[in-house]
Structure formats: C-alpha cells, structure tokens
Motif scaffolding. Structure first.
Motif, PDB file in Angstrom:
ATOM      1  N   PHE A 206       2.707  -6.891  -7.591  1.00 38.12           N
ATOM      2  CA  PHE A 206       4.085  -6.551  -7.202  1.00 38.12           C
ATOM      3  C   PHE A 206       4.230  -5.052  -6.978  1.00 38.12           C
ATOM      4  O   PHE A 206       4.746  -4.618  -5.942  1.00 38.12           O
ATOM      5  N   ALA A 207       3.754  -4.261  -7.920  1.00 36.41           N
ATOM      6  CA  ALA A 207       3.885  -2.812  -7.805  1.00 36.41           C
ATOM      7  C   ALA A 207       3.125  -2.284  -6.595  1.00 36.41           C
ATOM      8  O   ALA A 207       3.626  -1.431  -5.851  1.00 36.41           O
ATOM      9  N   CYS A 208       1.921  -2.791  -6.382  1.00 40.33           N
ATOM     10  CA  CYS A 208       1.105  -2.326  -5.260  1.00 40.33           C
ATOM     11  C   CYS A 208       1.767  -2.649  -3.925  1.00 40.33           C
ATOM     12  O   CYS A 208       1.873  -1.794  -3.039  1.00 40.33           O
ATOM     13  N   ASN A 209       2.215  -3.887  -3.778  1.00 37.36           N
ATOM     14  CA  ASN A 209       2.814  -4.276  -2.505  1.00 37.36           C
ATOM     15  C   ASN A 209       4.108  -3.523  -2.227  1.00 37.36           C
ATOM     16  O   ASN A 209       4.381  -3.125  -1.093  1.00 37.36           O
TER      17      ASN A 209
ATOM     18  N   ALA B  59      -6.379   2.468   6.520  1.00 35.02           N
ATOM     19  CA  ALA B  59      -5.212   3.267   6.123  1.00 35.02           C
ATOM     20  C   ALA B  59      -4.792   2.954   4.698  1.00 35.02           C
ATOM     21  O   ALA B  59      -4.473   3.863   3.908  1.00 35.02           O
ATOM     22  N   ILE B  60      -4.790   1.669   4.325  1.00 36.85           N
ATOM     23  CA  ILE B  60      -4.443   1.276   2.955  1.00 36.85           C
ATOM     24  C   ILE B  60      -5.429   1.891   1.969  1.00 36.85           C
ATOM     25  O   ILE B  60      -5.044   2.379   0.892  1.00 36.85           O
TER      26      ILE B  60
ATOM     27  N   VAL C  15       6.588   0.960   1.362  1.00 39.78           N
ATOM     28  CA  VAL C  15       7.191   2.254   1.695  1.00 39.78           C
ATOM     29  C   VAL C  15       6.475   2.890   2.892  1.00 39.78           C
ATOM     30  O   VAL C  15       7.081   3.639   3.666  1.00 39.78           O
ATOM     31  N   PHE C  16       5.200   2.572   3.054  1.00 41.87           N
ATOM     32  CA  PHE C  16       4.409   3.133   4.150  1.00 41.87           C
ATOM     33  C   PHE C  16       4.427   2.250   5.391  1.00 41.87           C
ATOM     34  O   PHE C  16       3.654   2.464   6.322  1.00 41.87           O
ATOM     35  N   GLY C  17       5.298   1.253   5.394  1.00 42.85           N
ATOM     36  CA  GLY C  17       5.449   0.414   6.569  1.00 42.85           C
ATOM     37  C   GLY C  17       4.606  -0.837   6.590  1.00 42.85           C
ATOM     38  O   GLY C  17       4.556  -1.534   7.615  1.00 42.85           O
TER      39      GLY C  17
END
Length: 324
Positions: free
Chosen positions: A118-121, A261-262, A126-128
């Motif tokens: 949850f936190a990661c996603n 990018a991730i 926020v980065f699109g």
C-alpha cells in the motif's frame, strides 16, 4: 583469492520454503570458480550455515561469522534471498550496513517501502504511476461489507499488504466473502490491503543496475486458468509464462521504460521485478514491486535473463562485483 559469499535465505514468514528454493537456484547460478559459497539459513534467532559435509555451524551474530575446523570464516558479500521479513523489509539490510558487509539488494529505505504494498503504490502514484483503487486496514481496525463495496467494489482482492507468494490472498466476488478474506489476510500480516479488481493482461518485468550496466529484461506475460496468479499457479505449474510477452513493441518499450524509472525513483539496488496489469487502451497499471524476486531455475528472472540472451552467471558476477 576467492571472495566468500553468503546466500542468505529462510526468514519468518510463510515464504520460508520458497526462499530455500531460491537459495538453491542462486547457488547454482553463481560462478564457483570465482567465489566460495555458503548457504546461510535464518529462522527467528536460529542462524546457521550449511557446511559442505552436511553439518551446520551457528552464525555469530556479532559479526556474521562462523567457525569451521577451528577457523573463523567471515563473508565478503551477502546475497539476500529471503522473501519476507527480515530480508525483504530492510531489517537485515540495516544489520549488514552496521557490519559494513555489502549485499545484493535494496537498502533499508527502499526495502521497507516496497515491502509495504500500500505504501509503495501510494508513493509511486505521486510520480504518475497508475494503481488500483485501494484501502488499508491495520491490526485492530475493521471495515463493514458495505464500505468495501461502496469504496472499492466487487470483485476485489483482499490480501496482506506485507509479504508475497500469494499467501493469504482472496479474490472476493460476494459480500459474504469479505470478512473471512480479511481474517485470512490478517493471518499472514498485520496490515491488509483491499484492492479493486482490474480486468486485463498480467505482465512482469525485471531490471537490474550496477556501476557498469543498466539492464531491463524482456517482459513476461502471465496466463493462468486459476482465479488469479495464486500459489499453485506460481509454484505448481498451473500457469503459462510467455517470454517475451505477446504485446506490441510500443507497449513493451513503455513498460520497460516505466520499470527503469520505478527502479530509479525507489533508489533500488540489485535485481527487482515489477508486476503490472495492462487494461483496455493499453493502460499500464502497477500491481507491486518485488525487490527480492524468486530465483529458482523456473522463476521469472532467470527466464527473462535467458530471453535477453544473457548468462545468469554473468549477471550474478556483475551484481557482486559492481554494486552501487
């Protein structure tokens, strides 16, 4: 003189046996002409090294060493292949940082962040990065069936927000399944993720970067007759894994670019694997990021390495010799 490598496996979750299998895979992949290898198994406070004669020697947690034939053996590098705590959530990474022992995967912050789905996603959103609608429950919290249906809808997935290998995951289709699925997920972790179902094609893409190389692997398409990519599909052959995926060159390029990018956004290290669902209109939706992916001979990453025309032995050497 050969460097001594610890292949660290085990852990304290249901993925214990999966981790042992990954350790055997990594043992087979690393060049034994260049390195002396030992498998170190951890479970709770039981840390031991498997010796070539079949015996075990306890690990001294003060400096991550062991004794054999009256001689002290220390490690030059740790290849972490624990799926779950303490090897995937940053705890073991912090320990190795304190001892100044280099290791194969993400550091403390990236490991801790990616371990919490949850936190990661939400962070990557926020980065699109596109993600499914979701909500999280922590130990002691509850939610009504009506709220799940109103906020997330049916069908949906209810699963541990921490952990992997599809343990504790339920695809929920009816109101009556919601609360039992939450109980099941809480049996695996202290956080539960309720996530909207996305209809589409599941794919996964591996990536690794070192001081010398930046490599994004070919994409694998995941096709299963099961309700979802569950434990049986992952480990008991109830799946077709197609590498390279049957998607357009343009979509392939977009997924590989996003994966790279991730990797950079998270400050990842070593090999990661990012799972996606491709929905209508070739929209790329993130499922999750795996920073210690499975490494058995039939796991996704070795498949993708072969499809890229690379030798897994060279990939392992690059990660050991040229970490950031």
């Amino acid at each position: 003189m050969k460097r001594t490598i610890a292949i660290v496996c085990g852990g304290d979750t249901s993925e214990f046996q999966v981790s042992l299998r990954s350790a055997q895979g990594i043992y087979s992949f690393i060049d034994k002409e260049k390195y002396t290898l030992y498998i170190v198994e951890m479970h709770g406070l039981d840390w031991h090294v498997q010796l070539p004669d079949g015996n075990k020697a306890p690990i001294d947690r003060n400096d991550f060493s062991f004794q054999v034939d009256g001689k002290k053996v220390t490690f030059d590098f740790a290849y972490i292949t624990i799926h779950g705590t303490p090897g995937e959530d940053g705890r073991l990474q912090g320990y190795f940082d304190l001892l100044h022992i280099p290791y194969s995967c993400c550091g403390v912050l990236a490991a801790a962040l990616t371990y919490d789905k949850f936190a990661c996603n939400q962070y990557l959103k926020v980065f699109g990065v596109r993600i499914a609608e979701s909500l999280v429950l922590r130990q002691g919290q509850s939610i009504s069936d009506e709220d799940v249906i109103e906020k997330i809808g049916l069908p949906c997935f209810i699963k541990p927000s921490l952990g992997g290998s599809s343990f504790g995951v339920t695809k929920v289709k009816t109101k009556e399944q919601i609360q039992p699925a939450i109980v099941k997920a809480f049996g695996e972790a202290q956080e539960v993720l309720v996530e909207a179902f996305m209809e589409g094609t599941e794919v996964t893409c591996g990536c690794y970067k070192t001081k010398k190389n930046s490599v994004v692997f070919p994409i694998t398409e995941v096709v299963t007759e099961n309700e979802f990519f569950d434990y049986d599909a992952k480990y008991n052959g109830q799946v077709s894994e197609i590498t390279p995926a049957r998607i357009s060159d343009d979509l392939t390029h977009r997924i590989q670019t996003l994966t790279s990018a991730i990797y950079d956004i998270l400050g990842a290290s070593g090999i990661i694997r990012v799972d996606y669902i491709i929905t209508a209109g070739d929209k790329i939706n993130l499922l999750e990021v795996n920073t210690t992916p499975g490494m058995t001979a039939t796991s996704f990453i070795p498949q993708q390495v072969r499809a890229a025309g690379l030798d897994i032995k060279d990939v392992m050497t690059d990660i050991i010799e040229n970490p950031f």
